[in-house]
Write an enzyme that holds these catalytic residues in place. Structure first.
Site, short mmCIF file in Angstrom:
data_model
loop_
_atom_site.label_atom_id
_atom_site.label_comp_id
_atom_site.label_asym_id
_atom_site.label_seq_id
_atom_site.Cartn_x
_atom_site.Cartn_y
_atom_site.Cartn_z
N GLU A 166 28.84 54.13 52.79
CA GLU A 166 28.58 53.35 51.59
C GLU A 166 27.91 51.99 51.82
O GLU A 166 28.55 50.93 51.69
CB GLU A 166 29.89 53.14 50.81
N GLU A 351 32.82 62.12 49.08
CA GLU A 351 34.07 61.58 48.52
C GLU A 351 34.10 61.79 47.03
O GLU A 351 33.09 61.58 46.34
CB GLU A 351 34.22 60.05 48.76
C1 PNW Z 1 35.29 54.25 48.54
N1 PNW Z 1 33.94 49.51 44.14
O1 PNW Z 1 35.09 52.92 48.28
C2 PNW Z 1 35.61 54.22 50.01
O2 PNW Z 1 34.74 54.94 50.84
C3 PNW Z 1 37.04 54.41 50.36
O3 PNW Z 1 37.34 53.73 51.55
C4 PNW Z 1 37.93 53.99 49.21
O4 PNW Z 1 39.29 54.08 49.55
C5 PNW Z 1 37.59 54.87 48.02
O5 PNW Z 1 36.24 54.75 47.66
C6 PNW Z 1 38.41 54.56 46.78
O6 PNW Z 1 38.19 53.26 46.34
C7 PNW Z 1 34.81 52.17 47.21
O7 PNW Z 1 34.72 48.53 43.94
C8 PNW Z 1 35.60 51.03 47.01
O8 PNW Z 1 32.93 49.66 43.44
C9 PNW Z 1 35.31 50.17 46.00
C10 PNW Z 1 34.23 50.42 45.18
C11 PNW Z 1 33.43 51.53 45.36
C12 PNW Z 1 33.73 52.40 46.39
#
Ligand code: PNW
Length: 442
Positions: A166, A351
């Protein structure tokens, strides 16, 4: 779970995903300090200042966790290797860290699980953060060396590898919004991070090619961008958000350029000679991963610096993260990614999943909403596949309840409940449903 494995092509892969800092317990073994330990130690950054020192203690319990993956009939496991465990100071290999991932890899293969590795899921060694982290161009070389060290040891047994999880989160969420480590709010830092992430990505791909590895990809997170109303301003800001969030990194990797609306804000801040780096950045990939959770409603906000927009609360039902549930967005992204960028290249959903409060009652944990969520999103995957999009697999986030970054341990994403006092694992009803759906094959 009404879906069955037999509803999908024979070689379609079902997996689960985790990441090292969120589950391993970085206080165990000789892992070095990371910028997440530093970020969490500063009051106000993380709920209850929780960190990943113990997490799920996967470091000591990985065999039990892999038994759970195999027991559900899942085909593959998307895990990440921790830079700070492999190289505690970011540059010197640790035998103990390498041995851990070697054991983990063999334990997957013994159980018939395909290892799908990510090299960076956000735990930058603090010593490198002190040198500027993603703002420092040298990070591409440091990351290449780390890639060579870890993949020199386990690369011969990987099913697939992606360098960086990401890029949007590593750059914008961490250097512009300040919500993740290192907690900066600075467009210059963000622009540099964007570019250095892509340079490090390309460098790692080239390093792994030179080790003779294949099935190498990139993992990009996407949020469907919707104008909050039908004003021209909202439509324009939603398009800008779409370019920043969903197009910028794919465009860099597959087209060798940044989108125009993004350039308007980052151009003055890009590092010198940035145009020449696209030779490395566009190194061909074998597959692409889409991480998808939600959509965002976007409105203008002239009180904010560029990009001068804000997210507005939407009307759809929400998960415990307050994220709207919008399965159709996954279909739209799968179609668009193939059409605009990847063509015939295999796509994986790397994911997808949801958070819930998930309470354990008399030894059981019912999570019907998660089952419905997975079903609804898999239906959209099938819809895209029926229209010819080459989707080859789906990884659910996540195997275990784990450390949800700035939100600590409260937001539970697991198929398996974790009691963070005793560290006991209890499969939820979603785990049993998936197991039944996958077992339907045999
Ligand atoms: C993903 N946002 O992250 C990650 O790859 C994981 O580590 C995480 O646990 C999972 O999604 C659930 O949150 C994100 O704030 C974390 O936009 C935050 C954001 C987007 C993706």
């Amino acid at each position: 779970m009404p879906f069955k494995r037999t509803d999908f092509p024979k070689d379609f892969l079902f997996g689960v995903a985790t990441s090292s800092y969120q589950i391993e317990g970085h206080g165990f073994g000789q892992a070095g300090r990371t910028h997440w330990d530093d970020f969490a130690a500063t009051p106000g950054n993380v709920v209850r200042a929780e960190n990943g020192a113990t997490a799920c203690d996967h470091y000591h319990r990985f065999e039990e966790d892999l038994d759970l993956i195999a027991g559900a009939g899942l085909d593959c496991y998307r895990f990440s290797t921790s830079w700070a465990r492999v190289m505690p100071d970011g540059r010197t290999p640790s035998q103990e860290g390498l041995d851990f991932y070697d054991r983990l890899t063999d334990a997957m293969l013994e159980r018939g699980i395909k290892p799908a590795a990510t090299l960076y899921h956000w735990e930058l060694p603090s010593d490198l953060a002190d040198l500027g982290g993603w703002r420092n161009r040298d990070i591409a070389k440091w990351f290449g060396d780390y890639t060579e060290t870890i993949m020199g040891r386990i690369g011969d047994r990987m099913y697939s590898v992606a360098p960086i999880n990401e890029p949007w989160c590593v750059s914008w969420l961490s250097h512009f919004h300040g919500h993740h480590a290192p907690g900066l709010r600075d467009i210059r830092a963000t622009a540099r991070a964007i570019h250095h992430i892509l340079l490090a990505h390309g460098t790692a791909i080239q390093t792994m090619r030179s080790l003779g590895m294949d099935n190498l990809g990139g993992v990009f997170n996407m949020e469907w961008s919707t104008p909050a109303d039908d004003s021209a301003e909202a439509i324009e800001k939603a398009a800008l958000y779409d370019e920043i969030y969903n197009h910028c990194f794919l465009s860099g990797v597959f087209k060798g350029r940044y989108p125009e609306r993004v350039m308007a804000g980052i151009a003055p801040h890009l590092p010198q000679g940035w145009q020449d780096d696209f030779d490395v950045i566009t190194t061909p990939l074998d597959w692409v991963g889409v991480n998808y959770y939600t959509r965002k409603l976007i409105a203008p906000d002239p009180t904010e610096p560029w990009p001068s927009l804000k997210e507005v609360t939407g009307p759809l039902p929400k998960t415990f993260m307050d994220w709207e549930i919008y399965p159709e967005g996954l279909y739209k992204f799968l179609k668009r990614t193939a059409q605009d960028y990847t063509g015939d290249l295999p796509i994986f959903v790397t994911e997808n999943g949801m958070a819930a409060p998930d309470v354990l009652t008399n030894g059981t944990c019912d999570d019907p909403d998660r089952i419905a969520f997975v079903e609804a999103h898999l239906a959209q995957v099938q819809r895209a596949m029926a229209e010819g999009v080459p989707v080859n697999g789906y990884y659910l986030w996540s195997l275990l309840d784990n450390y949800e970054w700035a939100l600590g341990y409260e937001k539970r994403f697991g198929l398996v409940h974790v009691d963070f006092e005793t560290l006991e694992r209890t499969p939820k009803s979603s785990y049993h449903a998936i197991k039944q759906a996958l077992g339907a094959l045999t």
